[in-house]
Design a protein around this motif. Structure first.
Motif, PDB file in Angstrom:
ATOM      1  N   PHE A 184       0.899  -1.269   0.007  1.00 34.19           N
ATOM      2  CA  PHE A 184      -0.106   0.182  -0.062  1.00 34.19           C
ATOM      3  C   PHE A 184       0.817   1.440  -0.044  1.00 34.19           C
ATOM      4  CE2 PHE A 184      -2.727  -3.127   1.863  1.00 34.19           C
ATOM      5  CZ  PHE A 184      -4.022  -2.888   1.179  1.00 34.19           C
ATOM      6  N   GLU A 185       2.010   1.057   0.779  1.00 30.16           N
ATOM      7  CA  GLU A 185       3.021   2.551   0.686  1.00 30.16           C
ATOM      8  C   GLU A 185       3.122   2.934  -0.427  1.00 30.16           C
ATOM      9  OE1 GLU A 185       5.674  -0.875   0.537  1.00 30.16           O
ATOM     10  OE2 GLU A 185       3.561  -0.758   1.614  1.00 30.16           O
ATOM     11  N   LEU A 186       3.334   2.216  -1.767  1.00 35.41           N
ATOM     12  CA  LEU A 186       3.846   2.740  -2.938  1.00 35.41           C
ATOM     13  C   LEU A 186       2.650   3.521  -3.806  1.00 35.41           C
ATOM     14  CD1 LEU A 186       5.485  -0.443  -4.357  1.00 35.41           C
ATOM     15  CD2 LEU A 186       6.492   1.209  -3.492  1.00 35.41           C
ATOM     16  N   LEU A 187       1.344   3.357  -2.886  1.00 36.65           N
ATOM     17  CA  LEU A 187       0.406   4.396  -3.408  1.00 36.65           C
ATOM     18  C   LEU A 187       0.228   5.588  -2.933  1.00 36.65           C
ATOM     19  CD1 LEU A 187      -2.580   1.608  -3.773  1.00 36.65           C
ATOM     20  CD2 LEU A 187      -1.215   2.658  -5.779  1.00 36.65           C
ATOM     21  N   GLY A 188       0.975   5.750  -1.828  1.00 35.77           N
ATOM     22  CA  GLY A 188       0.878   6.995  -1.090  1.00 35.77           C
ATOM     23  C   GLY A 188      -0.346   7.125  -0.179  1.00 35.77           C
ATOM     24  N   HIS A 189      -1.208   7.840  -0.496  1.00 35.02           N
ATOM     25  CA  HIS A 189      -2.444   8.361   0.215  1.00 35.02           C
ATOM     26  C   HIS A 189      -3.262   7.117  -0.148  1.00 35.02           C
ATOM     27  CE1 HIS A 189      -2.035  12.480   1.458  1.00 35.02           C
ATOM     28  NE2 HIS A 189      -0.774  11.677   2.065  1.00 35.02           N
ATOM     29  N   TYR A 190      -3.469   6.045   0.173  1.00 27.41           N
ATOM     30  CA  TYR A 190      -4.034   4.747  -0.111  1.00 27.41           C
ATOM     31  C   TYR A 190      -5.565   4.892   0.199  1.00 27.41           C
ATOM     32  CZ  TYR A 190      -3.737   3.315   4.617  1.00 27.41           C
ATOM     33  OH  TYR A 190      -3.820   3.146   6.254  1.00 27.41           O
ATOM     34  N   TRP A 191      -5.847   5.870   1.232  1.00 24.97           N
ATOM     35  CA  TRP A 191      -7.285   5.941   1.860  1.00 24.97           C
ATOM     36  C   TRP A 191      -8.219   6.782   0.681  1.00 24.97           C
ATOM     37  CZ3 TRP A 191      -2.857   7.435   4.286  1.00 24.97           C
ATOM     38  CH2 TRP A 191      -2.517   8.771   4.106  1.00 24.97           C
ATOM     39  N   SER A 192      -9.400   6.360   0.752  1.00 23.26           N
ATOM     40  CA  SER A 192     -10.487   7.281  -0.026  1.00 23.26           C
ATOM     41  C   SER A 192     -10.552   8.665   0.083  1.00 23.26           C
ATOM     42  CB  SER A 192     -11.926   6.550   0.181  1.00 23.26           C
ATOM     43  OG  SER A 192     -11.828   5.300  -0.322  1.00 23.26           O
ATOM     44  N   PRO A 193     -10.917   9.474  -0.630  1.00 26.46           N
ATOM     45  CA  PRO A 193     -11.122  10.921  -0.252  1.00 26.46           C
ATOM     46  C   PRO A 193     -12.092  11.211   0.784  1.00 26.46           C
ATOM     47  CG  PRO A 193     -11.154  10.710  -2.596  1.00 26.46           C
ATOM     48  CD  PRO A 193     -11.097   9.186  -2.091  1.00 26.46           C
ATOM     49  N   THR A 194     -13.186  10.367   1.150  1.00 25.77           N
ATOM     50  CA  THR A 194     -14.035  10.471   2.228  1.00 25.77           C
ATOM     51  C   THR A 194     -13.614   9.689   3.243  1.00 25.77           C
ATOM     52  OG1 THR A 194     -15.307   8.398   1.253  1.00 25.77           O
ATOM     53  CG2 THR A 194     -15.932  10.706   0.543  1.00 25.77           C
TER      54      THR A 194
END
Length: 467
Positions: A184-194
């Motif tokens: 997940f760390e390769l995506l940066g902000h893995y969490w949704s905008p909400t």
């Protein structure tokens, strides 16, 4: 997670020579019988009104619907509704309840009773599996607890969590591949905008795990065994066996999300349930994130939106990686079927409900709204607004009365001047804080030396409640 490594359950005589194999089996049988006896004891204690209920709310596995059913149709259950949400007390939201109570399970029981409750949901922390599978002296401290849970097909659970909490994983098939692999760390902000990292994992210091990797590495098994830190030793077949024993012998009810209407009837056999109150809720699905959908219109709804072939390959990889969870899920379904058959033979009234239940699809409802939300809608204010500080930070001003404070998902924890108390110690004036009234909205120093005068009458005074 790390604490589990210091007290992992060691099965008696596991390493003895084959000559004593029969004795090992006898010990194992005796142990499972002891667990079963402890489960039945806890269920009897609960039905008599003296027990405690631990609802393990596996994320995105039908837990909100089960919470809604328990609150409405389990007459003995006292969830702290005025000060919490989704069956969690206010101070435990987004937190591992055991961590909040200093890893002390006795203190957790005392704290729940001090708050005048007897049931809660554990969503951001594990079950104390090593204690439940440990020495009799350890298990004795949990004899008052009934444990229930809900489970769902692991891939379906994960896909739902991605859509609502970790939508970055669904940008394309490559992003999904990274998440399935646990990178997940390769995506940066893995969490949704909400969403927020805290809503995915919990508040730091009381989170379910250090990172989201737990959700793609046999999540069910790890939660049952308190092994949620995936950086520790790999799970083994012995761990799976321990989880299966725990699920069968010590968990009183496992509701299967895909067969919610039928398997939720097991609550009536084990714990007691008002069948007339329960009947309409058995066909009701609660969707707590429905309001988010209007803000996430570009998030893939189905696997076909990312390409069926790509997703099929990734799903196969996920199934292999989570083989323990799939074995555990199949085990849970078999347990539920067997217990339901036994239950309906003993309870004709439950069998009638099951046989006369409509066959149509579940009715969908939601705990939120789909209209455009205002600050007042989001936080339960009256005339609330946001200010931007010189540092570019947002400052929320949220005027609200006692009832708005009690029913809002957002709480002003650590309000100005709020007295500190030790865990297990009652809040000052604890008898005053019902029907929407709280210490923060009545006694805070900002109201002056007499507190909030709107809170007081002949029975409830500043001297009684605040001093």
């Amino acid at each position: 997670g790390m604490r589990a490594e210091r007290r992992r359950c060691l099965r008696p005589c596991r390493f003895l020579l084959p000559l004593v194999f029969q004795h090992v089996n006898a010990v194992s049988v005796n142990f499972t019988q002891a667990l079963r006896a402890e489960r039945l004891h806890a269920e009897a204690l609960w039905r008599s009104g003296r027990g405690l209920l631990w609802f393990q709310h596996f994320r995105r596995a039908g837990g909100t619907s089960l919470c809604h059913l328990l609150r409405a149709a389990a007459p003995i259950a006292r969830f702290l509704l005025a000060r919490g949400e989704a069956c969690q007390p206010e101070d435990w939201k987004l937190r591992d309840a055991v961590a909040i109570c200093e890893q002390n399970l006795t203190l957790l029981s005392a704290e729940l009773r001090v708050l005048e409750g007897n049931a809660f949901a554990q969503e951001y922390g594990p079950i104390p599996g090593p204690v439940l599978l440990g020495h009799r002296a350890l298990r004795h401290g949990l004899r008052d607890w009934v444990f229930i849970a809900s489970m769902r097909d692991p891939w379906s659970r994960f896909w739902s969590q991605l859509r609502y909490e970790m939508a970055t994983c669904l940008v394309n098939a490559k992003a999904l591949a990274l998440c399935v692999s646990g990178r997940f760390e390769l995506l940066g902000h893995y969490w949704s905008p909400t969403a927020h990292p805290h809503s995915v994992l919990g508040v730091p210091g009381a989170a379910i795990a250090p990172g989201p990797e737990v959700y793609v590495d046999n999540y069910y098994t790890r939660v049952l065994l308190n092994r949620t830190d995936v950086s520790g030793p790999a799970l083994t077949k012995n761990d799976l066996e321990d989880a299966m024993v725990l699920l069968k012998e010590r968990i009183s009810v496992v509701v299967i999300a895909e067969d919610f209407a039928n398997t939720a009837l097991l609550l009536a056999c084990s714990l007691g349930m008002d069948l007339e109150q329960a009947r309409p809720l058995l066909r009701t699905r609660i969707r707590p994130y429905e309001a988010h959908e209007s803000l996430m219109t570009d998030i893939p709804q189905d696997e076909s939106d990312l390409g069926l072939e790509d997703v099929r390959a990734l799903r196969t990889r996920f199934v292999r990686k989570n083989s323990f969870d799939y074995a555990l899920y199949a085990h849970a379904r078999a347990i539920a079927r067997h217990r339901l058959a036994t239950c309906t033979r003993k309870r004709p009234d439950i069998d009638i409900v099951r046989r006369t239940m409509p066959e149509e699809d579940l009715t969908a409802t939601t705990t939120t709204t789909t209209v455009e939300l205002t600050i007042d809608d989001l936080f339960g204010c009256t005339g609330g607004f946001l200010e931007v500080t010189e540092k570019g930070e947002y400052f929320l001003k949220c005027p609200r009365n006692a009832m708005q404070h009690a029913t809002s998902w957002w709480s002003s924890l650590g309000a100005e001047g709020e007295p500190k108390r030790k865990l297990g110690q009652p809040i000052p004036g604890k008898d005053c804080w019902k029907n929407g009234f709280t210490w923060a909205t009545c006694c805070a120093p900002s109201f002056g030396p007499r507190g909030n005068t709107k809170c007081w009458d002949h029975d409830f005074t500043h001297e009684r409640c605040c001093v």
